[in-house]
Design an enzyme around this catalytic site. Structure first.
Site, short mmCIF file in Angstrom:
data_model
loop_
_atom_site.label_atom_id
_atom_site.label_comp_id
_atom_site.label_asym_id
_atom_site.label_seq_id
_atom_site.Cartn_x
_atom_site.Cartn_y
_atom_site.Cartn_z
N TYR A 182 -2.29 -0.40 10.81
CA TYR A 182 -2.43 -1.05 9.51
C TYR A 182 -1.19 -0.85 8.65
O TYR A 182 -0.59 -1.82 8.17
CB TYR A 182 -3.66 -0.51 8.77
N LYS A 224 1.77 -3.53 7.19
CA LYS A 224 2.14 -3.70 5.78
C LYS A 224 3.63 -3.42 5.58
O LYS A 224 4.29 -4.08 4.78
CB LYS A 224 1.29 -2.79 4.89
N THR A 234 0.83 -1.20 0.00
CA THR A 234 0.00 0.00 0.00
C THR A 234 0.87 1.25 0.00
O THR A 234 2.00 1.23 0.51
CB THR A 234 -0.92 0.03 1.24
N ASP A 235 0.32 2.34 -0.53
CA ASP A 235 1.05 3.61 -0.48
C ASP A 235 1.13 4.15 0.94
O ASP A 235 1.95 5.03 1.23
CB ASP A 235 0.40 4.65 -1.40
N GLU A 236 0.34 3.61 1.86
CA GLU A 236 0.34 4.12 3.22
C GLU A 236 1.63 3.78 3.97
O GLU A 236 1.89 4.36 5.04
CB GLU A 236 -0.87 3.59 3.98
#
Length: 340
Positions: A148, A152, A124-126
């Site tokens: 979260y 990741k 994810t870009d997060e």
């Protein structure tokens, strides 16, 4: 026959990947490995199952023996299984670490034991954290800011160790916000569509000015198909669009589809903890391979909202039991014939 395994393939993103790979690789056996948690739905893949195009194996990616059985003989493993809702990660962070970190480790080890030729890991870009200005490229340092995104990022650290220690054939993909049909309505677009459909106002965090980029699920699936063939082993690829919107703009567009004025249906609520202001990624690396987004949110949104209104029965239990269902919309404001 060559074999593709998609973990989490009965969920939102995984099912769109399954659709794309079924069409693009018709001679491959397709195996969907999914725990069938709340965010998965057999109806997402029913067509593939009933036509014999795909096989569903129900199980946990943390089950090593089962993972080995599933990936045995696989040419490609697309690892899309994950806990993904940021709000949930604040209340149940251990589950996120178990599924996203340990589950990824389990799949990697199973793939190593079984000699899988290529693994595409969906991140994810997060993991980059908040990007106030510009865009993060693949070399930007990871700076996760919630349980979260931390889970990741942790999964990516396990992958890094396997790349260096075992020369594992892994390609990592960091995507921005994905939109489309079949997404479980805990994310902004499906939730807001169902809120308005049930006559509830839209609960918007803080000022509503947080910004996100949106990419169609079909475009993301096309990127995965490309990277299966042309992605460089050990490389990371950002996959994102230039479609950037504030949350309040998303609310305004959805309200307009229903025939409402935003100010009549908005309900500002306290912001969640550490709500990142903006995410943004530079996708130059995958665009150099020939990929680019083909769809735009502003064009797709009416159709997506219509799908949720037509499939509200899928989510009846959710809409009846929302922890914060929202304030009722004044009946006098409800359009007689909403524009869908």
């Amino acid at each position: 026959m060559p074999k593709i395994v998609i973990t989490g393939g009965a969920g939102f993103i995984g099912s769109h990947i399954a659709d794309r790979l079924s069409e693009q690789f018709p001679v491959h056996d397709l195996v969907i490995f999914d725990k069938m948690t709340y965010a998965a739905d057999i109806r997402n893949i029913q067509g593939l199952i009933t036509t014999g195009r795909a096989e569903l194996v129900v199980g946990d990616v943390c089950d090593f023996d089962l993972a080995c059985q599933v990936v045995d003989g696989a040419d490609h493993v697309i690892h899309a299984a994950a806990e993904s809702h940021v709000d949930n990660s604040f209340g149940n962070s251990l589950l996120f670490t178990r599924t996203n970190v340990y589950g990824t480790h389990t799949i990697l080890e199973a793939c190593r034991r079984m000699g899988v030729k290529r693994i595409i890991h969906i991140s994810t870009d997060e993991v980059y954290g908040e990007v106030r200005d510009g865009a993060a490229d693949e070399g930007t340092a990871l700076n996760p800011t919630n349980p979260y995104s931390a889970s990741k990022a942790g999964a990516e650290m396990v992958i890094s160790g396997y790349l260096h220690s075992y020369r594992m054939p892994v390609v990592t993909v960091r995507g921005n916000n994905i939109y489309g049909i079949r997404q479980y309505p805990e994310k902004i677009i499906p939730r807001f569509a169902l809120q308005l459909d049930s006559g509830k106002k839209l609960p918007l965090y803080g000022s509503g000015r947080n910004r996100r980029h949106y990419l169609a699920a079909q475009d993301f699936a096309a990127a995965i198909a490309l990277l299966m063939q042309r992605g460089k082993i050990g490389e990371i690829y950002n996959v994102g669009s230039d479609d950037e919107f504030e949350n309040i703009q998303i609310a305004d567009m959805i309200a307009g589809i229903f025939g409402y004025r935003l100010e009549d249906v908005i309900d500002f609520v306290p912001d969640r903890p550490f709500n990142d202001w903006r995410y943004a990624i530079d996708s130059s690396r995958i665009r150099a391979l020939g990929w680019s987004p083909q769809r735009r949110l502003i064009d797709d949104l009416p159709g997506v909202v219509h799908w949720y209104r037509s499939n509200v029965f899928r989510f009846r239990r959710l809409t009846a039991g929302l922890a914060n269902p929202g304030t009722d919309i004044d009946a006098r404001l409800r359009p007689a014939t909403p524009d869908t």
